[in-house]
Design an enzyme around this catalytic site. Structure first.
Site, mmCIF file in Angstrom:
data_model
loop_
_atom_site.group_PDB
_atom_site.id
_atom_site.type_symbol
_atom_site.label_atom_id
_atom_site.label_comp_id
_atom_site.label_asym_id
_atom_site.label_seq_id
_atom_site.Cartn_x
_atom_site.Cartn_y
_atom_site.Cartn_z
ATOM 1 N N ASP A 6 0.873 -1.168 0.000
ATOM 2 C CA ASP A 6 0.000 0.000 0.000
ATOM 3 C C ASP A 6 0.913 1.221 0.000
ATOM 4 O O ASP A 6 1.470 1.600 1.029
ATOM 5 C CB ASP A 6 -0.898 -0.029 1.242
ATOM 6 C CG ASP A 6 -1.769 1.219 1.379
ATOM 7 O OD1 ASP A 6 -1.763 2.063 0.455
ATOM 8 O OD2 ASP A 6 -2.447 1.357 2.417
ATOM 9 N N CYS A 7 1.081 1.816 -1.178
ATOM 10 C CA CYS A 7 2.036 2.918 -1.358
ATOM 11 C C CYS A 7 1.315 4.253 -1.185
ATOM 12 O O CYS A 7 0.649 4.736 -2.111
ATOM 13 C CB CYS A 7 2.683 2.838 -2.737
ATOM 14 S SG CYS A 7 3.452 1.235 -3.085
ATOM 15 N N GLY A 8 1.435 4.828 -0.002
ATOM 16 C CA GLY A 8 0.757 6.075 0.297
ATOM 17 C C GLY A 8 1.607 7.291 0.002
ATOM 18 O O GLY A 8 2.694 7.198 -0.577
ATOM 19 N N ASN A 9 1.109 8.451 0.432
ATOM 20 C CA ASN A 9 1.823 9.699 0.183
ATOM 21 C C ASN A 9 3.105 9.802 0.995
ATOM 22 O O ASN A 9 4.097 10.372 0.535
ATOM 23 C CB ASN A 9 0.908 10.883 0.524
ATOM 24 C CG ASN A 9 -0.267 10.982 -0.417
ATOM 25 O OD1 ASN A 9 -0.103 11.074 -1.618
ATOM 26 N ND2 ASN A 9 -1.478 10.943 0.132
ATOM 27 N N TYR A 93 -18.243 8.453 -7.293
ATOM 28 C CA TYR A 93 -17.708 9.688 -7.860
ATOM 29 C C TYR A 93 -18.269 9.939 -9.262
ATOM 30 O O TYR A 93 -18.501 9.000 -10.027
ATOM 31 C CB TYR A 93 -16.184 9.616 -7.923
ATOM 32 C CG TYR A 93 -15.480 10.309 -6.774
ATOM 33 C CD1 TYR A 93 -16.055 10.371 -5.509
ATOM 34 C CD2 TYR A 93 -14.235 10.906 -6.961
ATOM 35 C CE1 TYR A 93 -15.403 11.000 -4.460
ATOM 36 C CE2 TYR A 93 -13.575 11.537 -5.912
ATOM 37 C CZ TYR A 93 -14.167 11.583 -4.667
ATOM 38 O OH TYR A 93 -13.518 12.215 -3.635
ATOM 39 N N GLY A 100 -9.449 8.358 -4.955
ATOM 40 C CA GLY A 100 -8.182 7.770 -4.521
ATOM 41 C C GLY A 100 -8.273 6.259 -4.396
ATOM 42 O O GLY A 100 -9.210 5.734 -3.789
ATOM 43 N N ASP A 102 -6.514 4.015 -2.702
ATOM 44 C CA ASP A 102 -6.469 3.433 -1.363
ATOM 45 C C ASP A 102 -7.799 3.616 -0.643
ATOM 46 O O ASP A 102 -8.284 2.709 0.042
ATOM 47 C CB ASP A 102 -5.318 4.024 -0.547
ATOM 48 C CG ASP A 102 -5.341 5.543 -0.472
ATOM 49 O OD1 ASP A 102 -6.081 6.188 -1.255
ATOM 50 O OD2 ASP A 102 -4.604 6.093 0.372
ATOM 51 N N THR A 125 -2.277 10.493 6.729
ATOM 52 C CA THR A 125 -1.787 11.839 6.437
ATOM 53 C C THR A 125 -2.968 12.779 6.224
ATOM 54 O O THR A 125 -2.994 13.904 6.715
ATOM 55 C CB THR A 125 -0.895 11.824 5.187
ATOM 56 O OG1 THR A 125 0.180 10.903 5.393
ATOM 57 C CG2 THR A 125 -0.326 13.200 4.909
#
Length: 249
Positions: A6-9, A93, A100, A102, A125
Site C-alpha cells: 500500500d504505497c501512500g503519500n 464519484y 483515490g 487506497d 496523512t
C-alpha cells in the site's frame, strides 16, 4: 507467498501472506522505496512469488517502484486500477477515476466484510470518510487534513510553535487544556479528529439509523477509537480490498 503493498503519500505499508489461506507471515511500514527493497531483501524464510499493490503516487513514481521490484525479486507486480464497480460496490464519484485508490479499496474491503451499510473512516496523512449503502452504492465522502498535516502546518507557519516528537507523544496522554505549546497543539488537533469522527456518525445515522457498521483504519485510528463505540478497527482494510481488485491464482 504474496507480497502486498500500500504505497501512500508518506509511507509504504507492506505485508507478506500465504497464498493458500492469506495467513500473515511478515509485515511493516517504511518511508521510501530504498528502505522497502532493503527490508524485503533482509527477510529470511519469507520468499514471495507474487506481488500486488495499490499506489496513490504519480504514475512515474509507481512505475519506478514496479521496475525495481521486478529487477530485484524477479516478480511481476499487479497494480490496482480505478473501476466504476468492484465486488458489489458502485463507485459514487462523478468521475470514478478521480477517487483515490487506497480510499476506494478500503471501503470496498469494508463492504465485503459486512455486506451491508457501512461508514469507513481512514486516519492517515489525510482523513477520509466514506458512506456505502446496503445495496453497495457509494454515496460519497469527506476529506480533511490528518494529524500529521495539521501538526506540520502549525509548525511551519507559526514561528513560535516548536517541539519534538517525544513532546508530542507525551502531550496526548490526556486531553485536558494544554499548559504548554506541544500540549495545546497536539490535544487541539486530536479533538478536531474526534469531532470529525463523531460528525460522521451523525451523518450515517441520518441515512440508516443504527443499522450500519463502522470501520476505522489508518495510523491514527487509536486517537478516535474511544468516541466510536462498536467501531471495528481494521488496520489492513486496504489490503482486504486489494485482494478483491487483484486476485492472484
Amino acid at each position: 507467498m504474496i507480497l502486498e503493498l500500500d504505497c501512500g503519500n508518506s509511507f509504504i505499508k507492506w505485508r507478506i501472506i500465504t497464498k493458500s489461506c492469506s495467513t500473515l507471515v511478515s509485515g511493516g511500514v517504511v518511508d521510501s522505496d530504498t528502505a522497502l527493497l532493503e527490508c524485503l531483501g533482509n527477510l529470511s524464510g519469507a520468499a514471495f512469488s507474487d506481488c500486488r499493490l495499490v499506489s496513490v503516487r504519480s504514475a512515474e513514481e509507481t512505475a519506478k517502484l514496479v521496475c525495481a521490484l521486478a529487477d530485484t525479486f524477479s516478480i511481476s507486480p499487479v497494480c490496482a486500477a480505478p473501476a466504476p464497480e468492484l465486488a458489489g460496490v458502485i463507485n459514487g464519484y462523478d468521475d470514478f477515476a478521480r477517487l483515490g485508490l487506497d480510499r476506494w479499496l478500503a471501503f470496498v474491503g469494508a463492504y465485503h466484510l459486512v455486506k451491508g451499510a457501512c461508514l469507513v473512516i481512514d486516519l492517515g496523512t489525510a482523513i477520509t470518510s466514506d458512506f456505502v449503502e446496503a445495496s453497495g452504492k457509494h454515496l460519497g465522502g469527506f476529506i480533511c487534513p490528518g494529524m500529521p498535516l495539521m501538526r506540520n502546518q502549525l509548525r511551519t507557519h507559526t514561528r513560535r510553535i516548536r517541539y519534538d516528537d517525544a513532546e508530542a507523544e507525551k502531550a496526548l496522554v490526556r486531553l485536558v487544556p494544554g499548559r504548554a505549546t506541544a500540549e495545546a497543539v497536539e490535544r487541539g488537533c486530536s479533538l478536531m479528529l474526534r469531532g470529525f469522527a463523531m460528525t460522521q456518525i451523525e451523518i450515517a445515522r441520518e441515512y440508516w439509523g443504527d443499522d450500519f457498521a463502522i470501520f476505522v483504519t489508518g495510523g491514527d485510528a487509536v486517537l478516535v477509537a474511544d468516541v466510536l463505540p462498536g467501531a471495528r478497527i481494521v488496520p489492513d482494510l486496504v489490503f482486504v480490498g486489494l485482494a478483491l481488485a487483484c486476485p492472484l491464482r
